[in-house]
Write an enzyme that holds these catalytic residues in place. Sequence first.
Site, PDB file in Angstrom:
ATOM      1  N   PHE A 166      -4.343  10.087  -3.819  1.00  0.00           N
ATOM      2  CA  PHE A 166      -2.960  10.318  -3.366  1.00  0.00           C
ATOM      3  C   PHE A 166      -2.438   9.047  -2.726  1.00  0.00           C
ATOM      4  CE2 PHE A 166       0.502  11.602  -0.640  1.00  0.00           C
ATOM      5  CZ  PHE A 166       1.184  12.529  -1.423  1.00  0.00           C
TER       6      PHE A 166
ATOM      7  N   LYS B 263       0.923   6.646   8.935  1.00  0.00           N
ATOM      8  CA  LYS B 263       0.429   7.791   9.709  1.00  0.00           C
ATOM      9  C   LYS B 263       0.116   7.472  11.178  1.00  0.00           C
ATOM     10  CE  LYS B 263      -1.035  10.738   5.870  1.00  0.00           C
ATOM     11  NZ  LYS B 263      -0.308  11.962   6.108  1.00  0.00           N
TER      12      LYS B 263
ATOM     13  N   ASP C 245      -6.088   1.824   0.234  1.00  0.00           N
ATOM     14  CA  ASP C 245      -5.049   2.653   0.840  1.00  0.00           C
ATOM     15  C   ASP C 245      -5.669   3.289   2.087  1.00  0.00           C
ATOM     16  OD1 ASP C 245      -3.429   4.734   1.674  1.00  0.00           O
ATOM     17  OD2 ASP C 245      -2.890   5.373  -0.348  1.00  0.00           O
TER      18      ASP C 245
HETATM   19  N1  PLP Z   1      -1.590   7.356   1.009  1.00  0.00           N
HETATM   20  C1  PLP Z   1      -2.406   8.281   1.529  1.00  0.00           C
HETATM   21  C2  PLP Z   1      -3.882   8.069   1.451  1.00  0.00           C
HETATM   22  C3  PLP Z   1      -1.882   9.422   2.133  1.00  0.00           C
HETATM   23  O1  PLP Z   1      -2.699  10.339   2.657  1.00  0.00           O
HETATM   24  C4  PLP Z   1      -0.478   9.583   2.200  1.00  0.00           C
HETATM   25  C5  PLP Z   1       0.118  10.792   2.787  1.00  0.00           C
HETATM   26  O2  PLP Z   1      -0.488  11.821   2.910  1.00  0.00           O
HETATM   27  C6  PLP Z   1       0.335   8.589   1.634  1.00  0.00           C
HETATM   28  C7  PLP Z   1      -0.253   7.478   1.061  1.00  0.00           C
HETATM   29  C8  PLP Z   1       1.838   8.698   1.684  1.00  0.00           C
HETATM   30  O3  PLP Z   1       2.276   8.464   2.958  1.00  0.00           O
HETATM   31  P1  PLP Z   1       3.778   8.878   3.386  1.00  0.00           P
HETATM   32  O4  PLP Z   1       3.850  10.373   3.326  1.00  0.00           O
HETATM   33  O5  PLP Z   1       3.929   8.324   4.764  1.00  0.00           O
HETATM   34  O6  PLP Z   1       4.695   8.226   2.400  1.00  0.00           O
END
Ligand code: PLP
Length: 384
Positions: A126, A239, A210
């Site tokens: 994700f 986050k 990520d």
């Molecule tokens: N990358 C990871 C690993 C995530 O867990 C998330 C959100 O859950 C995102 C990217 C996307 O982040 P945002 O919701 O702040 O765009």
Amino acid sequence: MSKLFANYARLDVAFEYGIGCHLYDTHGKKYLDFLSGIAVTSLGHSHPKMVEALKEQVSQLLHVSNLYKIPQQEKAAEKLVELSGLERVFFCNSGAEANECLIKMARKYAHSKGLPPSLVVTHNGFHGRTLATVSATGTPKYQDGFQPLVAGFQFVEYNNLQETLAALENCCGVLLEPVQGEGGVIPADPAYLKAVEKACIEQGKLFLLDEVQTGIGRTGHWLAAHHYEVSPHAVSLAKGLGSGIPVGAVLATEELSSLMGPGTHGTTFGGNPLAARAVSTVLETIENEGLRENAAEQGEYFRSKLLQLEGVQEVRGVGLMLAAVTLQPAKEVAQACLEGGLLINAVRDNVLRFVPPLVVSRQEIDQAVSILSVALEQVCVSAE
Ligand code: PLP
């Protein structure tokens, strides 16, 4: 009737205020918050240091354009560089935006080196909801209906080294979560991550992580990369970085960041004085209050308690990013927990996720485990 888009399946509860690891709803009911707005409120709610710093910043200056120097951004970047071992920082507003920047940077890199402008990404991963990040997200339910997707992503099975190395031949690098979060809290196999890093270095390709969910203390380290002892060329953060103030960041090597010269990329709000002040306050507080150490210690304690629960088949994760695989349907267990005063969520049909604030205490973990234990029993009974 709500005038909002119906894109969230919202639960019938609204919160009025929060203190530490607790939230209070509009009827005055108290909840233990082990969701933290999905791994966001790392310092807990209303942390005195955050309240003080943000109040002062709000009264001084909220926003100025990135056309000007922003000292709060410089300060936050210095700290991020110091703690990460990377060299340059770009501030944005969210995890998806941070990953967009990583993807754009990877394309620049590929074009500058004559490499294929594609990235290896994983099934069940994700990376966000923008078109490019959803295209890099290997879960069909997030992509359905949004075709045509952005090209340039090759999907492989997570932790499958052979597949990853084969795909890398036609790509300029990899983009991986060190622990898949939304995919069910699945940690990378350490040998896998090391081998992928090695292959990237040997082939002059990019090893990108990520760390939107895993970063900034969540795993007991500043970065999950430190837990795995790997050195990415760049990482994305969001986050927990602002503990509730929306902010994201990309940390990169000097070489990689130099590809993003004036005019190549930008954002109106990214790293404005309020957001940057929040970042510095979060980093200072994590350091001064030993919250990484707390995440590691309480994470181990929590894991051991979860393993003792009847109905829990497996516990996985790192630090305070944990999941329990249950016999019972996870959504029903999470609902029973909500009624019992504990906020958690289901990340898969039978997987519960726990991402409490990094300030969580042993006593709060005991309380959460006792509410969860009752919920597991209740769902078991009602399922019979
Ligand atoms: N990358 C990871 C690993 C995530 O867990 C998330 C959100 O859950 C995102 C990217 C996307 O982040 P945002 O919701 O702040 O765009």
